[in-house]
Motif scaffolding. Structure first.
Motif, PDB file in Angstrom:
ATOM      1  N   THR A 143       0.833  -1.190   0.000  1.00 52.59           N
ATOM      2  CA  THR A 143       0.000   0.000   0.000  1.00 52.59           C
ATOM      3  C   THR A 143       0.872   1.245   0.000  1.00 52.59           C
ATOM      4  OG1 THR A 143      -0.124  -0.010   2.416  1.00 52.59           O
ATOM      5  CG2 THR A 143      -1.902  -1.133   1.240  1.00 52.59           C
ATOM      6  N   SER A 144       0.282   2.357  -0.445  1.00 54.33           N
ATOM      7  CA  SER A 144       0.974   3.634  -0.406  1.00 54.33           C
ATOM      8  C   SER A 144      -0.057   4.752  -0.493  1.00 54.33           C
ATOM      9  CB  SER A 144       1.969   3.761  -1.561  1.00 54.33           C
ATOM     10  OG  SER A 144       2.553   5.051  -1.555  1.00 54.33           O
ATOM     11  N   SER A 145       0.057   5.697   0.406  1.00 53.43           N
ATOM     12  CA  SER A 145      -0.824   6.859   0.365  1.00 53.43           C
ATOM     13  C   SER A 145      -0.314   7.890  -0.639  1.00 53.43           C
ATOM     14  CB  SER A 145      -0.926   7.492   1.755  1.00 53.43           C
ATOM     15  OG  SER A 145       0.360   7.900   2.186  1.00 53.43           O
ATOM     16  N   ALA A 146       0.878   7.685  -1.149  1.00 56.29           N
ATOM     17  CA  ALA A 146       1.486   8.651  -2.062  1.00 56.29           C
ATOM     18  C   ALA A 146       1.258   8.314  -3.531  1.00 56.29           C
ATOM     19  CB  ALA A 146       2.983   8.745  -1.780  1.00 56.29           C
ATOM     20  N   THR A 147       0.471   7.298  -3.813  1.00 53.86           N
ATOM     21  CA  THR A 147       0.171   6.949  -5.206  1.00 53.86           C
ATOM     22  C   THR A 147      -1.243   7.399  -5.536  1.00 53.86           C
ATOM     23  OG1 THR A 147      -0.621   4.737  -4.628  1.00 53.86           O
ATOM     24  CG2 THR A 147       1.720   4.962  -5.157  1.00 53.86           C
ATOM     25  N   GLY A 148      -1.565   7.397  -6.796  1.00 50.91           N
ATOM     26  CA  GLY A 148      -2.874   7.858  -7.229  1.00 50.91           C
ATOM     27  C   GLY A 148      -3.937   6.780  -7.245  1.00 50.91           C
ATOM     28  N   GLY A 149      -3.764   5.693  -6.531  1.00 55.31           N
ATOM     29  CA  GLY A 149      -4.749   4.612  -6.512  1.00 55.31           C
ATOM     30  C   GLY A 149      -4.207   3.400  -5.789  1.00 55.31           C
ATOM     31  N   ASP A 150      -4.891   2.282  -5.973  1.00 60.38           N
ATOM     32  CA  ASP A 150      -4.478   1.042  -5.323  1.00 60.38           C
ATOM     33  C   ASP A 150      -3.203   0.482  -5.956  1.00 60.38           C
ATOM     34  OD1 ASP A 150      -6.647   1.086  -3.623  1.00 60.38           O
ATOM     35  OD2 ASP A 150      -7.898  -0.114  -4.953  1.00 60.38           O
ATOM     36  N   ALA A 151      -2.418  -0.166  -5.130  1.00 59.57           N
ATOM     37  CA  ALA A 151      -1.238  -0.886  -5.602  1.00 59.57           C
ATOM     38  C   ALA A 151      -1.575  -2.369  -5.642  1.00 59.57           C
ATOM     39  CB  ALA A 151      -0.056  -0.629  -4.671  1.00 59.57           C
ATOM     40  N   THR A 152      -1.146  -3.063  -6.691  1.00 66.02           N
ATOM     41  CA  THR A 152      -1.414  -4.496  -6.810  1.00 66.02           C
ATOM     42  C   THR A 152      -0.121  -5.251  -7.084  1.00 66.02           C
ATOM     43  OG1 THR A 152      -1.905  -4.287  -9.166  1.00 66.02           O
ATOM     44  CG2 THR A 152      -3.775  -4.183  -7.664  1.00 66.02           C
ATOM     45  N   LEU A 153      -0.040  -6.441  -6.533  1.00 67.01           N
ATOM     46  CA  LEU A 153       1.093  -7.319  -6.834  1.00 67.01           C
ATOM     47  C   LEU A 153       0.860  -7.952  -8.191  1.00 67.01           C
ATOM     48  CD1 LEU A 153       1.668  -9.153  -3.446  1.00 67.01           C
ATOM     49  CD2 LEU A 153       3.226  -7.590  -4.578  1.00 67.01           C
ATOM     50  N   SER A 154       1.880  -7.954  -9.025  1.00 64.80           N
ATOM     51  CA  SER A 154       1.769  -8.516 -10.372  1.00 64.80           C
ATOM     52  C   SER A 154       2.975  -9.391 -10.663  1.00 64.80           C
ATOM     53  CB  SER A 154       1.718  -7.398 -11.421  1.00 64.80           C
ATOM     54  OG  SER A 154       0.700  -6.491 -11.134  1.00 64.80           O
ATOM     55  N   ARG A 155       2.780 -10.284 -11.601  1.00 64.18           N
ATOM     56  CA  ARG A 155       3.876 -11.112 -12.106  1.00 64.18           C
ATOM     57  C   ARG A 155       3.837 -11.019 -13.624  1.00 64.18           C
ATOM     58  NH1 ARG A 155       6.345 -14.986  -9.118  1.00 64.18           N
ATOM     59  NH2 ARG A 155       4.535 -14.843  -7.798  1.00 64.18           N
ATOM     60  N   HIS A 156       4.972 -10.739 -14.208  1.00 66.59           N
ATOM     61  CA  HIS A 156       5.047 -10.598 -15.661  1.00 66.59           C
ATOM     62  C   HIS A 156       5.604 -11.862 -16.284  1.00 66.59           C
ATOM     63  CE1 HIS A 156       3.982  -6.326 -15.944  1.00 66.59           C
ATOM     64  NE2 HIS A 156       4.399  -6.330 -14.694  1.00 66.59           N
ATOM     65  N   HIS A 157       4.986 -12.267 -17.371  1.00 65.95           N
ATOM     66  CA  HIS A 157       5.399 -13.456 -18.107  1.00 65.95           C
ATOM     67  C   HIS A 157       5.748 -13.045 -19.530  1.00 65.95           C
ATOM     68  CE1 HIS A 157       3.866 -16.037 -14.904  1.00 65.95           C
ATOM     69  NE2 HIS A 157       2.820 -15.251 -14.864  1.00 65.95           N
ATOM     70  N   MET A 158       6.815 -13.603 -20.035  1.00 65.28           N
ATOM     71  CA  MET A 158       7.208 -13.310 -21.418  1.00 65.28           C
ATOM     72  C   MET A 158       6.312 -14.103 -22.362  1.00 65.28           C
ATOM     73  SD  MET A 158       9.457 -11.052 -21.033  1.00 65.28           S
ATOM     74  CE  MET A 158      10.013 -10.823 -22.700  1.00 65.28           C
ATOM     75  N   ALA A 159       5.848 -13.413 -23.412  1.00 63.25           N
ATOM     76  CA  ALA A 159       4.979 -14.039 -24.412  1.00 63.25           C
ATOM     77  C   ALA A 159       5.626 -13.894 -25.779  1.00 63.25           C
ATOM     78  CB  ALA A 159       3.595 -13.392 -24.390  1.00 63.25           C
ATOM     79  N   GLY A 160       6.879 -14.218 -25.853  1.00 65.66           N
ATOM     80  CA  GLY A 160       7.619 -14.071 -27.097  1.00 65.66           C
ATOM     81  C   GLY A 160       8.906 -13.311 -26.832  1.00 65.66           C
TER      82      GLY A 160
END
Length: 173
Positions: A87-104
């Protein structure tokens, strides 16, 4: 007391009773000695000890407002932990955990995750090619600004960390 005989211990009965009691006492003693040695050597495990460093958040470009934040999370303790949310009060919205996968060769896609493992004696190094925190940047952010984040862990609770705003592709990103 007619017809009743008093029970009297004989040497054989006492010997049989002591031998029967010796096996569990010996097993407990061996187990206790092994556990004591294990604990004394520091192998009994310790709680997770989390340290959050190297926080960076990418400065968005091209009109986009969503960007990514990255942290290096070290767990020097003896127990695994999980990063549950950020979380962060200094961002413009919610923060989410993400995982990036290569698709090429030059394409990737992000997927929201519920949590991220932080193994004991190891850690989690967030990067654009793995786990990150997706945030909405504020329009006022400039390179070098510090953005406060709170990382919430399953065992270690909340840990506050700062992330520096960097341009994508620079040595800090």
């Amino acid at each position: 007391m007619t017809g009743q005989r008093l029970w009297r211990p004989t040497r054989r009965r006492v010997t049989d009773s002591l031998i029967a009691a010796l096996a569990p006492v010996a097993a407990c003693s061996v187990a206790l000695g092994g556990l004591t040695t294990w604990v004394a050597r520091g192998n009994a495990g310790s709680p997770a000890r989390i340290a959050v460093t190297d926080g960076r958040v990418l400065l968005p470009f091209g009109g986009a407002r969503d960007t990514a934040a990255f942290f290096r999370i070290a767990n020097s303790g003896g127990a695994d932990d999980r990063l549950l949310r950020v979380t962060s009060s200094a961002t413009g919205g919610d923060a989410t955990l993400s995982r990036h996968h290569m698709a090429g060769a030059r394409a990737a896609y992000g997927q929201t995750v519920d949590s991220a493992a932080v193994p004991a004696g190891d850690g989690l190094a967030m990067s654009p090619f793995g786990t990150d925190v997706t945030v909405r940047a504020k329009e006022t952010w400039r390179e070098g600004d510090l953005v406060p984040f709170t990382l919430h862990f399953a065992r270690s609770g909340r840990i506050t960390a700062l992330a520096v705003v960097v341009r994508p592709g620079t040595s800090g990103a």
